[in-house]
Write a protein that holds these residues in place. Structure first.
Motif, mmCIF file in Angstrom:
data_model
loop_
_atom_site.group_PDB
_atom_site.id
_atom_site.type_symbol
_atom_site.label_atom_id
_atom_site.label_comp_id
_atom_site.label_asym_id
_atom_site.label_seq_id
_atom_site.Cartn_x
_atom_site.Cartn_y
_atom_site.Cartn_z
ATOM 1 N N LYS A 23 0.865 -1.182 0.000
ATOM 2 C CA LYS A 23 0.000 0.000 0.000
ATOM 3 C C LYS A 23 0.902 1.233 0.000
ATOM 4 O O LYS A 23 2.075 1.150 0.384
ATOM 5 C CB LYS A 23 -0.921 0.005 1.223
ATOM 6 N N PRO A 24 0.397 2.386 -0.412
ATOM 7 C CA PRO A 24 1.222 3.601 -0.431
ATOM 8 C C PRO A 24 1.342 4.225 0.953
ATOM 9 O O PRO A 24 0.730 5.236 1.268
ATOM 10 C CB PRO A 24 0.470 4.514 -1.414
ATOM 11 N N ALA A 25 2.142 3.605 1.803
ATOM 12 C CA ALA A 25 2.285 4.052 3.187
ATOM 13 C C ALA A 25 3.160 5.299 3.276
ATOM 14 O O ALA A 25 4.224 5.368 2.661
ATOM 15 C CB ALA A 25 2.878 2.934 4.033
ATOM 16 N N THR A 26 2.715 6.270 4.059
ATOM 17 C CA THR A 26 3.469 7.511 4.249
ATOM 18 C C THR A 26 4.238 7.518 5.569
ATOM 19 O O THR A 26 4.959 8.469 5.850
ATOM 20 C CB THR A 26 2.517 8.718 4.224
ATOM 21 N N GLY A 27 4.089 6.464 6.366
ATOM 22 C CA GLY A 27 4.731 6.427 7.674
ATOM 23 C C GLY A 27 6.059 5.700 7.701
ATOM 24 O O GLY A 27 6.679 5.589 8.763
ATOM 25 N N TYR A 28 6.503 5.193 6.542
ATOM 26 C CA TYR A 28 7.765 4.455 6.469
ATOM 27 C C TYR A 28 8.770 5.196 5.592
ATOM 28 O O TYR A 28 8.398 5.871 4.617
ATOM 29 C CB TYR A 28 7.558 3.062 5.864
ATOM 30 N N GLY A 29 10.063 5.013 5.907
ATOM 31 C CA GLY A 29 11.093 5.395 4.962
ATOM 32 C C GLY A 29 11.199 4.322 3.884
ATOM 33 O O GLY A 29 10.757 3.183 4.080
ATOM 34 N N TYR A 30 11.781 4.675 2.735
ATOM 35 C CA TYR A 30 11.871 3.752 1.602
ATOM 36 C C TYR A 30 13.322 3.587 1.173
ATOM 37 O O TYR A 30 14.155 4.469 1.377
ATOM 38 C CB TYR A 30 11.050 4.265 0.417
ATOM 39 N N ALA A 57 19.455 4.661 -3.164
ATOM 40 C CA ALA A 57 19.189 5.790 -2.274
ATOM 41 C C ALA A 57 18.214 5.379 -1.179
ATOM 42 O O ALA A 57 17.428 4.446 -1.345
ATOM 43 C CB ALA A 57 18.608 6.964 -3.064
ATOM 44 N N PHE A 58 18.317 6.084 -0.068
ATOM 45 C CA PHE A 58 17.309 6.000 0.987
ATOM 46 C C PHE A 58 16.400 7.212 0.845
ATOM 47 O O PHE A 58 16.872 8.321 0.618
ATOM 48 C CB PHE A 58 17.961 6.004 2.368
ATOM 49 N N LYS A 59 15.112 7.019 1.004
ATOM 50 C CA LYS A 59 14.142 8.097 0.862
ATOM 51 C C LYS A 59 13.389 8.310 2.171
ATOM 52 O O LYS A 59 12.995 7.357 2.831
ATOM 53 C CB LYS A 59 13.135 7.785 -0.260
ATOM 54 N N GLU A 60 13.189 9.572 2.515
ATOM 55 C CA GLU A 60 12.449 9.903 3.721
ATOM 56 C C GLU A 60 10.977 9.523 3.575
ATOM 57 O O GLU A 60 10.509 9.196 2.477
ATOM 58 C CB GLU A 60 12.579 11.398 4.018
ATOM 59 N N LYS A 61 10.243 9.592 4.664
ATOM 60 C CA LYS A 61 8.804 9.301 4.618
ATOM 61 C C LYS A 61 8.140 10.241 3.603
ATOM 62 O O LYS A 61 8.241 11.458 3.726
ATOM 63 C CB LYS A 61 8.190 9.491 6.006
ATOM 64 N N PRO A 62 7.473 9.678 2.586
ATOM 65 C CA PRO A 62 6.942 10.497 1.491
ATOM 66 C C PRO A 62 5.513 10.961 1.749
ATOM 67 O O PRO A 62 4.838 10.480 2.671
ATOM 68 C CB PRO A 62 6.981 9.522 0.315
ATOM 69 N N ASP A 63 5.047 11.879 0.899
ATOM 70 C CA ASP A 63 3.616 12.180 0.911
ATOM 71 C C ASP A 63 2.882 11.066 0.161
ATOM 72 O O ASP A 63 3.510 10.160 -0.405
ATOM 73 C CB ASP A 63 3.334 13.551 0.282
ATOM 74 N N PHE A 64 1.553 11.122 0.145
ATOM 75 C CA PHE A 64 0.782 10.006 -0.390
ATOM 76 C C PHE A 64 1.067 9.770 -1.867
ATOM 77 O O PHE A 64 1.240 8.618 -2.299
ATOM 78 C CB PHE A 64 -0.717 10.247 -0.186
ATOM 79 N N GLU A 65 1.115 10.815 -2.657
ATOM 80 C CA GLU A 65 1.325 10.647 -4.100
ATOM 81 C C GLU A 65 2.701 10.060 -4.397
ATOM 82 O O GLU A 65 2.861 9.228 -5.286
ATOM 83 C CB GLU A 65 1.130 11.979 -4.832
ATOM 84 N N THR A 66 3.715 10.511 -3.644
ATOM 85 C CA THR A 66 5.062 9.952 -3.831
ATOM 86 C C THR A 66 5.092 8.489 -3.413
ATOM 87 O O THR A 66 5.692 7.645 -4.092
ATOM 88 C CB THR A 66 6.093 10.750 -3.022
ATOM 89 N N ALA A 67 4.424 8.166 -2.305
ATOM 90 C CA ALA A 67 4.370 6.779 -1.841
ATOM 91 C C ALA A 67 3.657 5.896 -2.875
ATOM 92 O O ALA A 67 4.071 4.753 -3.113
ATOM 93 C CB ALA A 67 3.647 6.699 -0.499
ATOM 94 N N ARG A 68 2.617 6.415 -3.491
ATOM 95 C CA ARG A 68 1.905 5.659 -4.536
ATOM 96 C C ARG A 68 2.818 5.420 -5.739
ATOM 97 O O ARG A 68 2.835 4.331 -6.317
ATOM 98 C CB ARG A 68 0.648 6.407 -4.958
ATOM 99 N N ARG A 69 3.602 6.428 -6.085
ATOM 100 C CA ARG A 69 4.535 6.279 -7.208
ATOM 101 C C ARG A 69 5.620 5.246 -6.874
ATOM 102 O O ARG A 69 5.991 4.441 -7.726
ATOM 103 C CB ARG A 69 5.163 7.640 -7.530
ATOM 104 N N TYR A 70 6.110 5.274 -5.641
ATOM 105 C CA TYR A 70 7.098 4.290 -5.214
ATOM 106 C C TYR A 70 6.544 2.873 -5.332
ATOM 107 O O TYR A 70 7.229 1.958 -5.804
ATOM 108 C CB TYR A 70 7.510 4.539 -3.758
ATOM 109 N N MET A 71 5.311 2.687 -4.888
ATOM 110 C CA MET A 71 4.718 1.357 -4.915
ATOM 111 C C MET A 71 4.538 0.863 -6.354
ATOM 112 O O MET A 71 4.802 -0.303 -6.663
ATOM 113 C CB MET A 71 3.366 1.367 -4.196
ATOM 114 N N MET A 72 4.127 1.745 -7.232
ATOM 115 C CA MET A 72 3.926 1.367 -8.636
ATOM 116 C C MET A 72 5.254 1.096 -9.332
ATOM 117 O O MET A 72 5.335 0.269 -10.242
ATOM 118 C CB MET A 72 3.155 2.465 -9.371
#
Length: 332
Positions: free
Chosen positions: A151-158, A174-189
């Motif tokens: 799921k596009p979680a915003t509470g985790y680092g990636y 790279a390590f990514k900080e906790k994202p906003d929802f749209e960024t998290a959705r893009r990461y998941m996709m």
């Protein structure tokens, strides 16, 4: 590449303020010391899932002074392996201290570092993944574990996984900080971004070199403590910094193993809702007393005594009772 069992160590980080899951966890009973099944604490579960990979005498727990007293009562570990930090300085000083204490016993050790309050199943797959990380650690990689997001979680680092270096193991872009929802959705996709599990495996000398290069002040502390210095006198002088900021985001020799197990950091009420068995109306209940739910759905009810609880026409609410404290909220 196999490693001798006596050279394999684990460090369990069991600190925290006890605020995230109040009132289940408190300053007096931090999250690692709560039980979600009425039996073992999360800390006990964490220790148990390391066996039989490790010898009990090679498992260290680092926590605060109050929690250390409780941990010594419940864990079948040598008392001296349960270390009380003089103060909270984040994960990099904690790991530097653990490394120093392990170096006193075994200078060519390989270390597993993991939090004390995660839910991981099944244990067999977790151990298999650790073995893969241990193998890469022998190749001088600072190795970590990443869980594929569902799921596009915003509470985790990636973690952004890059070039493949072994089956299921990749160099870290790279390590990514906790994202906003749209960024998290893009990461998941994207498919190459995984949740940062906060679990690490490395050889002690590889970690020392990373400390020396990226945080020389902490490296000096590590060397002093390893040579018999008293960490209780100068630990508070360490910079407050996470291991991610101090080393992992800067080092070039970082690898990530894609986790084959189910992972949850149990950091929110939403996470508790996810792991709790649900009824036909998607209510998640973990309680000893009588629970009556009338025209209510998608609620979380946790109670550690026999208090009777009734909800009428309530939706997406959390009711958490522990001792004489009660939390009612609609926020996950």
């Amino acid at each position: 590449m196999k490693i001798a069992r006596e050279k394999l160590f684990a460090v369990i980080m069991a600190g925290g303020k006890g605020e995230r899951l109040w009132p289940l966890s408190t300053e007096e009973r931090t999250k690692p010391l709560i039980s979600l099944n009425g039996q073992q604490t999360l800390l006990e579960d964490t220790v148990q899932r390391l066996f039989p990979l490790l010898n009990a005498e090679n498992v260290f727990v680092i926590t605060d002074e109050k929690s250390a007293v409780q941990a010594r009562k419940i864990l079948m570990l040598p008392e001296e392996n349960i270390i009380s930090e003089p103060c909270r300085r984040n994960t990099a000083p904690c790991i530097a201290l653990a490394s120093a204490l392990i170096k006193r016993k075994c200078p060519d050790a390989t270390m597993i570092v993991l939090p004390a309050d995660h839910r991981i199943t099944p244990v067999k797959r977790f151990q298999e993944d650790l073995l893969d990380c241990i193998e890469q650690a022998q190749n001088s990689f600072l190795t970590t574990l990443g869980a594929a997001p569902d799921k596009p979680a915003t509470g985790y680092g990636y973690i952004n996984a890059g070039e493949k270096i072994a089956p299921g193991v990749y160099k870290v872009n790279a390590f990514k900080e906790k994202p906003d929802f749209e960024t998290a959705r893009r990461y998941m996709m994207d498919g190459n971004y995984w949740w940062n599990c906060g679990i690490f495996v490395w050889k002690l000398d590889t970690l020392e070199k990373a400390f020396q290069k990226h945080t020389p002040a902490l490296y000096e502390k590590l060397e002093s403590w390893a040579n018999g210095g008293d960490y209780k006198t100068d630990f508070e002088n360490c910079e407050k910094i996470s291991i991610d900021y101090a080393i992992m985001e800067k080092a070039a020799n970082v690898a990530v193993k894609q986790a084959s197990f189910q992972w949850n950091d149990l950091g929110t009420l939403g996470a508790l809702y996810e792991i709790t068995m649900k009824d036909f109306h998607e209510n998640a209940v973990n309680a000893n007393g009588k629970i009556q739910l009338d025209e209510s759905d998608q609620n979380l009810i946790i109670c550690d005594d026999e208090t009777e609880i009734r909800l009428e026409k309530i939706r997406k609410c959390a009711v958490i009772k522990s001792g004489n404290a009660l939390l009612i909220t609609t926020k996950w």
